[in-house]
Design a protein around this motif. Structure first.
Motif, mmCIF file in Angstrom:
data_model
loop_
_atom_site.group_PDB
_atom_site.id
_atom_site.type_symbol
_atom_site.label_atom_id
_atom_site.label_comp_id
_atom_site.label_asym_id
_atom_site.label_seq_id
_atom_site.Cartn_x
_atom_site.Cartn_y
_atom_site.Cartn_z
ATOM 1 N N TYR A 191 7.684 -2.904 -41.050
ATOM 2 C CA TYR A 191 7.519 -1.800 -41.981
ATOM 3 C C TYR A 191 7.072 -0.565 -41.208
ATOM 4 C CZ TYR A 191 7.436 -5.170 -45.872
ATOM 5 O OH TYR A 191 7.747 -6.136 -46.781
ATOM 6 N N ALA A 192 7.422 0.608 -41.721
ATOM 7 C CA ALA A 192 6.960 1.862 -41.131
ATOM 8 C C ALA A 192 6.640 2.837 -42.250
ATOM 9 C CB ALA A 192 8.024 2.449 -40.203
ATOM 10 N N VAL A 193 5.446 3.418 -42.202
ATOM 11 C CA VAL A 193 5.001 4.396 -43.188
ATOM 12 C C VAL A 193 4.914 5.751 -42.502
ATOM 13 C CG1 VAL A 193 3.166 5.048 -44.796
ATOM 14 C CG2 VAL A 193 3.672 2.622 -44.395
ATOM 15 N N ILE A 194 5.557 6.771 -43.082
ATOM 16 C CA ILE A 194 5.481 8.125 -42.536
ATOM 17 C C ILE A 194 4.111 8.696 -42.878
ATOM 18 C CG2 ILE A 194 6.475 10.432 -42.565
ATOM 19 C CD1 ILE A 194 8.357 8.382 -41.416
ATOM 20 N N ASP A 195 3.328 9.031 -41.848
ATOM 21 C CA ASP A 195 1.961 9.518 -42.068
ATOM 22 C C ASP A 195 1.759 10.824 -41.298
ATOM 23 O OD1 ASP A 195 -0.687 9.908 -42.543
ATOM 24 O OD2 ASP A 195 -1.384 8.021 -41.691
ATOM 25 N N THR A 196 2.085 11.940 -41.958
ATOM 26 C CA THR A 196 1.989 13.238 -41.284
ATOM 27 C C THR A 196 0.548 13.717 -41.135
ATOM 28 O OG1 THR A 196 2.234 14.458 -43.385
ATOM 29 C CG2 THR A 196 4.247 13.917 -42.163
ATOM 30 N N GLY A 197 -0.410 12.985 -41.705
ATOM 31 C CA GLY A 197 -1.808 13.369 -41.578
ATOM 32 C C GLY A 197 -2.496 12.753 -40.384
ATOM 33 N N SER A 198 -1.840 11.817 -39.716
ATOM 34 C CA SER A 198 -2.433 11.148 -38.565
ATOM 35 C C SER A 198 -1.831 11.681 -37.277
ATOM 36 C CB SER A 198 -2.208 9.635 -38.655
ATOM 37 O OG SER A 198 -2.673 8.984 -37.490
ATOM 38 N N GLU A 199 -2.686 11.996 -36.310
ATOM 39 C CA GLU A 199 -2.201 12.455 -35.007
ATOM 40 C C GLU A 199 -1.725 11.301 -34.145
ATOM 41 O OE1 GLU A 199 -4.359 16.075 -33.270
ATOM 42 O OE2 GLU A 199 -5.937 14.952 -34.264
ATOM 43 N N LEU A 200 -2.098 10.077 -34.490
ATOM 44 C CA LEU A 200 -1.727 8.901 -33.713
ATOM 45 C C LEU A 200 -0.888 7.953 -34.549
ATOM 46 C CD1 LEU A 200 -5.120 8.011 -31.985
ATOM 47 C CD2 LEU A 200 -3.177 9.182 -30.961
ATOM 48 N N THR A 201 0.057 7.280 -33.898
ATOM 49 C CA THR A 201 0.779 6.191 -34.533
ATOM 50 C C THR A 201 -0.095 4.943 -34.462
ATOM 51 O OG1 THR A 201 2.954 7.103 -34.063
ATOM 52 C CG2 THR A 201 2.816 4.714 -34.372
ATOM 53 N N ILE A 202 -0.283 4.289 -35.608
ATOM 54 C CA ILE A 202 -1.231 3.176 -35.714
ATOM 55 C C ILE A 202 -0.502 1.925 -36.186
ATOM 56 C CG2 ILE A 202 -3.287 2.336 -36.928
ATOM 57 C CD1 ILE A 202 -4.267 5.205 -37.054
ATOM 58 N N GLY A 203 -0.790 0.795 -35.543
ATOM 59 C CA GLY A 203 -0.230 -0.487 -35.941
ATOM 60 C C GLY A 203 -1.332 -1.449 -36.347
ATOM 61 N N ASN A 204 -0.969 -2.456 -37.148
ATOM 62 C CA ASN A 204 -1.964 -3.456 -37.549
ATOM 63 C C ASN A 204 -1.916 -4.661 -36.613
ATOM 64 O OD1 ASN A 204 0.397 -4.714 -38.352
ATOM 65 N ND2 ASN A 204 -0.095 -4.745 -40.536
ATOM 66 N N SER A 205 -2.830 -5.608 -36.830
ATOM 67 C CA SER A 205 -2.910 -6.781 -35.952
ATOM 68 C C SER A 205 -1.646 -7.619 -36.001
ATOM 69 C CB SER A 205 -4.122 -7.636 -36.340
ATOM 70 O OG SER A 205 -5.325 -6.965 -36.074
ATOM 71 N N ALA A 206 -1.038 -7.711 -37.187
ATOM 72 C CA ALA A 206 0.207 -8.471 -37.307
ATOM 73 C C ALA A 206 1.298 -7.846 -36.444
ATOM 74 C CB ALA A 206 0.641 -8.537 -38.770
ATOM 75 N N MET A 207 1.299 -6.519 -36.356
ATOM 76 C CA MET A 207 2.286 -5.834 -35.518
ATOM 77 C C MET A 207 2.018 -6.116 -34.046
ATOM 78 S SD MET A 207 4.871 -3.624 -35.523
ATOM 79 C CE MET A 207 5.508 -4.843 -34.368
ATOM 80 N N LEU A 208 0.747 -6.125 -33.636
ATOM 81 C CA LEU A 208 0.415 -6.410 -32.250
ATOM 82 C C LEU A 208 0.797 -7.836 -31.877
ATOM 83 C CD1 LEU A 208 -0.884 -5.496 -29.616
ATOM 84 C CD2 LEU A 208 -3.106 -6.199 -30.526
ATOM 85 N N ARG A 209 0.510 -8.787 -32.767
ATOM 86 C CA ARG A 209 0.898 -10.186 -32.483
ATOM 87 C C ARG A 209 2.410 -10.312 -32.346
ATOM 88 N NH1 ARG A 209 -3.165 -11.197 -36.399
ATOM 89 N NH2 ARG A 209 -1.569 -11.490 -38.009
ATOM 90 N N ARG A 210 3.137 -9.635 -33.214
ATOM 91 C CA ARG A 210 4.593 -9.689 -33.128
ATOM 92 C C ARG A 210 5.080 -9.078 -31.816
ATOM 93 N NH1 ARG A 210 8.786 -9.333 -36.778
ATOM 94 N NH2 ARG A 210 7.654 -10.966 -37.885
#
Length: 302
Positions: A191-210
């Motif tokens: 999944y990818a959520v467009i977040d124009t309020g964040s200066e950084l791209t952020i992933g969750n733990s499930a994304m890191l494990r994958r």
């Protein structure tokens, strides 16, 4: 403060299940035309001038990852905005109490949104006098031009046109946000959520494990970040070899990993997911979001 932390190798982790939302489709019929609003770029985020109850202009951050608009506490006090209720605001670092105020009219260019109940938060943590959230954008098209530093906001019921070289993805909506299902990391859907309020791209733990499936965990940097509520939280930073969004392939994408509360809010805490921040989004020439029709369009740099 950023401090490097070398972590030990970890055994392979079983793959998390893939996204359960049906695959998205490509739509080639989206364009945004309307009033150009000159935007101020601070680092990678875009800010625009808005009127609050006819007063202003005031500098607000355009945040497609926020489900509701926010006004600065100092600004709310100066304008004597009526107090509504006390609420719990969920930010990147968790939940915090806040008082809401009533904004009769919020004007962005020629667009006007009436009757917004907005949390009042300290300006120093937002870096702005307010935030334009999904509640103000729900029926709009939003185009961010990172080259020209302009923002276009248009009623999504206006006719659409097509632009050459566009890549348009049909997204799903949860809590108002546009969630792209046609995304993948190293070939695995996510999944990818467009977040124009964040200066950084952020992933969750499930994304890191994958991303690390079958590999040793590489050295990662631990960084400290501050939420708009003023609370701090930490994240581990590393680089993903490939990220594909629609038909766009990006390489060597830097991602900060942390189980931020928005993932749970969107129902994505157990699925590999990313919040695409402006550090990544400004790799494109233009980005447009059609919240009513659930379309996300990327225009590539040549």
């Amino acid at each position: 403060m950023i401090s490097a932390a070398v972590l030990a190798s970890a055994p392979p982790v079983p793959a998390a299940p893939g996204p359960t939302i049906p695959p998205a489709t490509i739509d080639n019929n989206l364009e945004v035309v309307g009033e150009n609003l000159v935007a101020e770029e601070r680092r990678t985020r875009l800010f625009v001038d808005v009127l609050v109850n006819g007063n202003g202009p005031y500098s607000f951050l355009v945040d497609s990852g926020a489900d509701r608009s926010v006004v600065g506490a100092g600004l709310a006090e100066r304008l004597a905005l009526p107090v509504e209720a006390n609420v719990m605001v969920r930010g990147m670092a968790g939940t915090s109490p806040a008082t809401t105020v009533l904004i009769d009219t919020l004007s962005i260019g020629s667009s006007r949104i009436d009757g917004i109940v907005a949390p009042a938060l300290p300006e120093r943590f937002m870096g702005a006098q307010g935030i334009i959230g999904i509640d103000a954008l729900a029926d709009q098209r939003l185009l961010l031009d990172f080259d020209k530093r302009t923002v276009i906001i248009q009623d999504s019921r206006q006719p659409q046109m097509r632009e050459e070289g566009e890549i348009v993805v049909t997204a799903r909506r949860r809590k108002g946000q546009l969630i792209i299902t046609q995304a993948s990391v190293d070939g695995d859907r996510t999944y990818a959520v467009i977040d124009t309020g964040s200066e950084l791209t952020i992933g969750n733990s499930a994304m890191l494990r994958r991303a690390l499936r079958g590999r040793s965990k590489p050295p990662m940097q631990t960084i400290s970040l501050v939420s708009v509520t003023g609370a701090s939280f930490s994240a581990e930073v590393t680089t993903l070899a490939e990220l594909r969004v629609g038909g766009v392939l990006l390489k060597n994408v830097t991602v900060a990993f942390t189980d931020a509360p928005p993932f749970e809010l969107f129902g994505l805490e157990k699925q590999p997911a990313l919040l695409l921040g402006t550090d990544l989004l400004r790799s494109f020439k233009r980005l447009s979001l059609d919240f009513r029709n659930r379309k996300v369009r990327f225009v590539l740099r040549r």
